[in-house]
Design a protein around this motif. Structure first.
Motif, PDB file in Angstrom:
ATOM      1  N   UNK A  28       0.853  -1.195   0.000  1.00  0.00           N
ATOM      2  CA  UNK A  28       0.000   0.000   0.000  1.00  0.00           C
ATOM      3  C   UNK A  28       0.886   1.242   0.000  1.00  0.00           C
ATOM      4  N   UNK A  29       0.507   2.212  -0.828  1.00  0.00           N
ATOM      5  CA  UNK A  29       1.301   3.440  -0.915  1.00  0.00           C
ATOM      6  C   UNK A  29       0.405   4.621  -1.262  1.00  0.00           C
ATOM      7  N   UNK A  30       0.922   5.807  -1.008  1.00  0.00           N
ATOM      8  CA  UNK A  30       0.266   7.051  -1.406  1.00  0.00           C
ATOM      9  C   UNK A  30       1.258   7.854  -2.235  1.00  0.00           C
ATOM     10  N   UNK A  31       0.756   8.435  -3.298  1.00  0.00           N
ATOM     11  CA  UNK A  31       1.529   9.401  -4.071  1.00  0.00           C
ATOM     12  C   UNK A  31       1.022  10.770  -3.652  1.00  0.00           C
ATOM     13  N   UNK A  32       1.937  11.667  -3.303  1.00  0.00           N
ATOM     14  CA  UNK A  32       1.524  12.980  -2.791  1.00  0.00           C
ATOM     15  C   UNK A  32       2.307  14.084  -3.479  1.00  0.00           C
ATOM     16  N   UNK A  33       1.592  15.169  -3.776  1.00  0.00           N
ATOM     17  CA  UNK A  33       2.201  16.362  -4.345  1.00  0.00           C
ATOM     18  C   UNK A  33       1.668  17.568  -3.585  1.00  0.00           C
ATOM     19  N   UNK A  34       2.586  18.348  -3.035  1.00  0.00           N
ATOM     20  CA  UNK A  34       2.229  19.543  -2.275  1.00  0.00           C
ATOM     21  C   UNK A  34       2.726  20.758  -3.047  1.00  0.00           C
ATOM     22  N   UNK A  35       1.837  21.653  -3.463  1.00  0.00           N
ATOM     23  CA  UNK A  35       2.262  22.822  -4.228  1.00  0.00           C
ATOM     24  C   UNK A  35       3.223  23.736  -3.468  1.00  0.00           C
ATOM     25  N   UNK A  36       3.320  23.583  -2.148  1.00  0.00           N
ATOM     26  CA  UNK A  36       4.301  24.354  -1.382  1.00  0.00           C
ATOM     27  C   UNK A  36       5.717  23.821  -1.574  1.00  0.00           C
ATOM     28  N   UNK A  37       5.830  22.619  -2.136  1.00  0.00           N
ATOM     29  CA  UNK A  37       7.111  21.996  -2.474  1.00  0.00           C
ATOM     30  C   UNK A  37       7.004  21.607  -3.950  1.00  0.00           C
ATOM     31  N   UNK A  38       6.952  22.595  -4.849  1.00  0.00           N
ATOM     32  CA  UNK A  38       6.472  22.374  -6.216  1.00  0.00           C
ATOM     33  C   UNK A  38       7.342  21.501  -7.110  1.00  0.00           C
TER      34      UNK A  38
END
Length: 143
Positions: A28-38
């Motif tokens: 199980x995994x999550x892919x994450x993108x935070x626009x504060x760390x673009x």
């Protein structure tokens, strides 16, 4: 009037850990993108043996994009197209002093994830989302 802040993109998925004997185990995994760390994407592995805390790897969003179609990366993170009998995947190879791991990631999942990240912060516009003053203040506060 306040500016609207783009939201974080997160996708839950199942990767396959490729063992040395070529068997594959689901993870199980999550892919994450935070626009504060673009410039970065984050993969959080939800391993039961990690005491409930996800194990996180961060690397360049551009590396993931390039790895969809050609080998990319050197060192700790490498990504390349991976076609097999089960369909189109992307190989994600991670290396650390503790060991190495090779994962199969469904290509379609990565394409959808990257499209969503580009809708939040378009490719080539990452600097528009950097708060350089805040980063410098944080660095100087640690002195």
């Amino acid at each position: 009037m306040s500016a609207i802040r783009p939201s974080t993109v997160e996708v839950e998925t199942s990767l396959r850990l490729v063992a040395p004997d070529a068997t594959a185990l689901p993870v199980r995994a999550s892919l994450r993108y935070d626009p504060n760390d673009p410039y970065a994407v984050h993969v959080l592995f939800h391993a039961e043996s990690a005491g409930g805390e996800p194990v996180s790897w961060s690397f360049a969003r551009e590396l993931l994009f390039t790895g969809l179609d050609e080998p990319a990366g050197i060192g700790d993170v490498r990504v390349w197209p991976w076609n097999g009998p089960r369909g189109d995947f992307v190989a994600l190879a991670l290396s650390s002093p503790d060991g190495n791991a090779l994962f199969e990631v469904p290509r379609s999942v990565l394409v959808r994830f990257l499209r969503r990240t580009y809708s939040v912060v378009p490719r080539g516009h990452e600097t528009d989302h950097l708060d350089v003053d805040n980063a410098v203040n944080r660095l100087l506060a640690g002195r």
